[in-house]
Scaffold this active site. Structure first.
Site, mmCIF file in Angstrom:
data_model
loop_
_atom_site.group_PDB
_atom_site.id
_atom_site.type_symbol
_atom_site.label_atom_id
_atom_site.label_comp_id
_atom_site.label_asym_id
_atom_site.label_seq_id
_atom_site.Cartn_x
_atom_site.Cartn_y
_atom_site.Cartn_z
ATOM 1 N N ASP A 196 -16.307 -70.481 -12.054
ATOM 2 C CA ASP A 196 -17.156 -69.472 -11.403
ATOM 3 C C ASP A 196 -16.540 -68.199 -10.705
ATOM 4 O OD1 ASP A 196 -19.122 -70.962 -11.177
ATOM 5 O OD2 ASP A 196 -18.917 -71.544 -9.355
ATOM 6 N N VAL B 164 -18.324 -66.333 12.667
ATOM 7 C CA VAL B 164 -17.034 -65.171 12.759
ATOM 8 C C VAL B 164 -16.437 -67.055 12.154
ATOM 9 C CG1 VAL B 164 -14.765 -64.900 14.024
ATOM 10 C CG2 VAL B 164 -17.398 -63.852 14.183
ATOM 11 N N GLY C 157 -19.391 -68.615 2.831
ATOM 12 C CA GLY C 157 -19.971 -69.769 2.783
ATOM 13 C C GLY C 157 -18.880 -70.311 0.736
ATOM 14 N N TYR D 248 -27.413 -61.694 -8.358
ATOM 15 C CA TYR D 248 -28.123 -60.596 -9.891
ATOM 16 C C TYR D 248 -29.240 -61.155 -9.642
ATOM 17 C CZ TYR D 248 -28.086 -66.268 -10.375
ATOM 18 O OH TYR D 248 -29.000 -67.214 -9.854
ATOM 19 N N GLY E 245 -24.399 -59.192 -10.347
ATOM 20 C CA GLY E 245 -23.299 -60.325 -10.517
ATOM 21 C C GLY E 245 -24.431 -60.194 -11.926
ATOM 22 N N LYS F 118 -21.672 -79.043 -5.368
ATOM 23 C CA LYS F 118 -19.785 -78.407 -5.819
ATOM 24 C C LYS F 118 -19.110 -79.502 -5.576
ATOM 25 C CE LYS F 118 -21.222 -73.928 -7.684
ATOM 26 N NZ LYS F 118 -21.030 -72.897 -8.165
HETATM 27 P P1 ATR Z 1 -23.376 -69.568 -0.931
HETATM 28 O O1 ATR Z 1 -23.008 -70.365 -2.288
HETATM 29 O O2 ATR Z 1 -23.938 -68.401 -1.568
HETATM 30 O O3 ATR Z 1 -22.139 -68.615 -0.994
HETATM 31 P P2 ATR Z 1 -24.518 -69.843 1.133
HETATM 32 O O4 ATR Z 1 -22.809 -71.153 1.670
HETATM 33 O O5 ATR Z 1 -25.123 -70.323 2.109
HETATM 34 O O6 ATR Z 1 -24.413 -70.148 0.101
HETATM 35 O O7 ATR Z 1 -23.167 -68.857 2.145
HETATM 36 C C1 ATR Z 1 -24.333 -67.576 2.443
HETATM 37 C C2 ATR Z 1 -23.864 -66.556 2.856
HETATM 38 O O8 ATR Z 1 -24.577 -65.797 3.246
HETATM 39 C C3 ATR Z 1 -22.243 -66.930 4.268
HETATM 40 O O9 ATR Z 1 -21.658 -66.399 4.523
HETATM 41 C C4 ATR Z 1 -24.053 -66.715 5.437
HETATM 42 O O10 ATR Z 1 -23.356 -66.313 7.000
HETATM 43 P P3 ATR Z 1 -23.392 -67.423 7.626
HETATM 44 O O11 ATR Z 1 -22.267 -68.577 7.513
HETATM 45 O O12 ATR Z 1 -23.274 -66.812 9.530
HETATM 46 O O13 ATR Z 1 -24.510 -68.814 7.486
HETATM 47 C C5 ATR Z 1 -24.358 -65.315 4.565
HETATM 48 N N1 ATR Z 1 -25.912 -64.932 5.207
HETATM 49 C C6 ATR Z 1 -26.918 -65.620 4.433
HETATM 50 N N2 ATR Z 1 -28.006 -64.597 5.073
HETATM 51 C C7 ATR Z 1 -27.462 -63.662 6.096
HETATM 52 C C8 ATR Z 1 -28.532 -62.887 7.152
HETATM 53 N N3 ATR Z 1 -29.033 -62.847 7.518
HETATM 54 N N4 ATR Z 1 -27.084 -62.591 7.438
HETATM 55 C C9 ATR Z 1 -25.891 -62.328 7.220
HETATM 56 N N5 ATR Z 1 -25.446 -63.549 7.322
HETATM 57 C C10 ATR Z 1 -26.198 -63.569 5.910
#
Ligand code: ATR
Length: 290
Positions: free
Chosen positions: A107, A158, A133, A228, A249, A71
């Site tokens: 989105d 963080v 993310g 979703y 979702g 993206k």
């Molecule tokens: P998307 O495009 O769906 O947003 P992504 O960019 O991979 O996918 O983001 C996933 C999000 O879920 C992130 O905020 C991730 O936290 P981190 O930035 O710390 O990786 C969060 N996430 C995924 N698995 C997690 C877990 N087990 N515990 C806490 N946060 C999680």
């Protein structure tokens, strides 16, 4: 479906795309609207992204969707960006017009549509977003653009929530924005009007997980989970049990697809009605597939 020499092609590119609902949604819409068009999904490697785009131009593909993980990368190959895609910094929809590639992002607009149909306004609200993310970036900038009072972003990592908040502060200095850790136990969550989960916590197969304890919030909070799969996450189930307004979702997923169709076809569609039909179809027929 009749395919002939005039059939227009629309595509999805991403990796992985095998579980995508987009082909079912777009082909249903094309059929319903009697459009001589088909939608196909392609799993592509990063090294082939440029060749794919050139190929699309060469064979006169009319438009395509872009999903994870392209993206942002796709922007390098586009001639123009819509306001929303520039705001979010990512593109999920491309229209090819006489060889010119214009990028859009539906989105955030899909998310807003789900609030609009429930008469929920973001103006002046205190919003909590979990995650930092790609999805959190789309939602947080969209929410900021709606004139919220405050925006708080909590994330496991963080440094990522800090970076996202800096981006928001730059563009929207008037919004009280702050960041923190998802594990923070001492933040008072009672002040939030809307909670939006943009992490993947609770997503299939880890359906017994929840990103945050719901009983720490005020009873009037609106709980939104963009996941979703499953259709009702543990977070949504818990919120409903507490009598809170809870939104999953699937509506957003369908709306972002139908908004892409409006861009490609260049006309307004009855997307509310179509969304409800598609939702029923997905719930009835496809439950095990999504
Ligand atoms: P998307 O495009 O769906 O947003 P992504 O960019 O991979 O996918 O983001 C996933 C999000 O879920 C992130 O905020 C991730 O936290 P981190 O930035 O710390 O990786 C969060 N996430 C995924 N698995 C997690 C877990 N087990 N515990 C806490 N946060 C999680």
């Amino acid at each position: 479906m009749k395919i002939n020499s005039l059939t227009r092609l629309y595509c999805l590119i991403g990796n992985p795309i095998s579980k995508s609902l987009s082909p079912s949604i777009h082909n249903y819409l094309f059929d319903k609207e009697k459009e001589n068009a088909v939608y196909m999904a392609f799993n592509i490697e990063k090294k082939d992204l440029e060749n794919t785009i050139n190929g699309f131009k060469a064979i006169n593909v009319k438009g395509f969707n872009v999903t994870i993980p392209y993206k942002i990368d796709i922007i390098n190959f586009l001639d123009q960006l819509s306001y929303e895609s520039e705001l979010i910094g990512a593109v999920n929809t491309v229209k090819i017009d006489n060889g010119k590639l214009v990028g859009y992002n539906t989105d955030g607009l899909g998310f807003l549509k789900t609030l609009e149909e429930r008469n929920i306004s973001l103006k002046g609200k205190n919003v909590l977003i979990l995650g930092a993310g790609g999805a959190a970036q789309s939602i947080s900038l969209t929410v900021a653009n709606e004139g919220v009072k405050s925006l708080t972003i909590l994330n496991r990592t963080v440094s990522k929530s800090k970076k996202l908040v800096e981006k928001i502060k730059n563009r929207f200095p008037e919004i009280e924005s702050s960041y923190g850790s998802l594990n923070e136990k001492y933040i008072d969550l009672k002040k939030f009007d809307i909670l939006i989960n943009c992490t993947s916590i609770g997503m299939y197969p880890e359906v017994d997980k929840m990103p945050i304890e719901i009983n720490r919030f005020n009873k009037n909070v609106i709980v939104y989970d963009i996941i979703y799969k499953p259709l009702e996450t543990k977070l949504i189930k818990s919120a409903k049990k507490e009598g809170m307004i809870a939104i999953g979702g699937l509506d957003m997923l369908i709306y972002q697809a139908l908004l892409s169709d409006e861009i490609w076809l260049g006309r307004k569609l009855d997307i509310e009605k179509t969304k409800n039909i598609l939702k029923r179809r997905i719930l009835l027929e496809n439950v095990e597939d999504i």
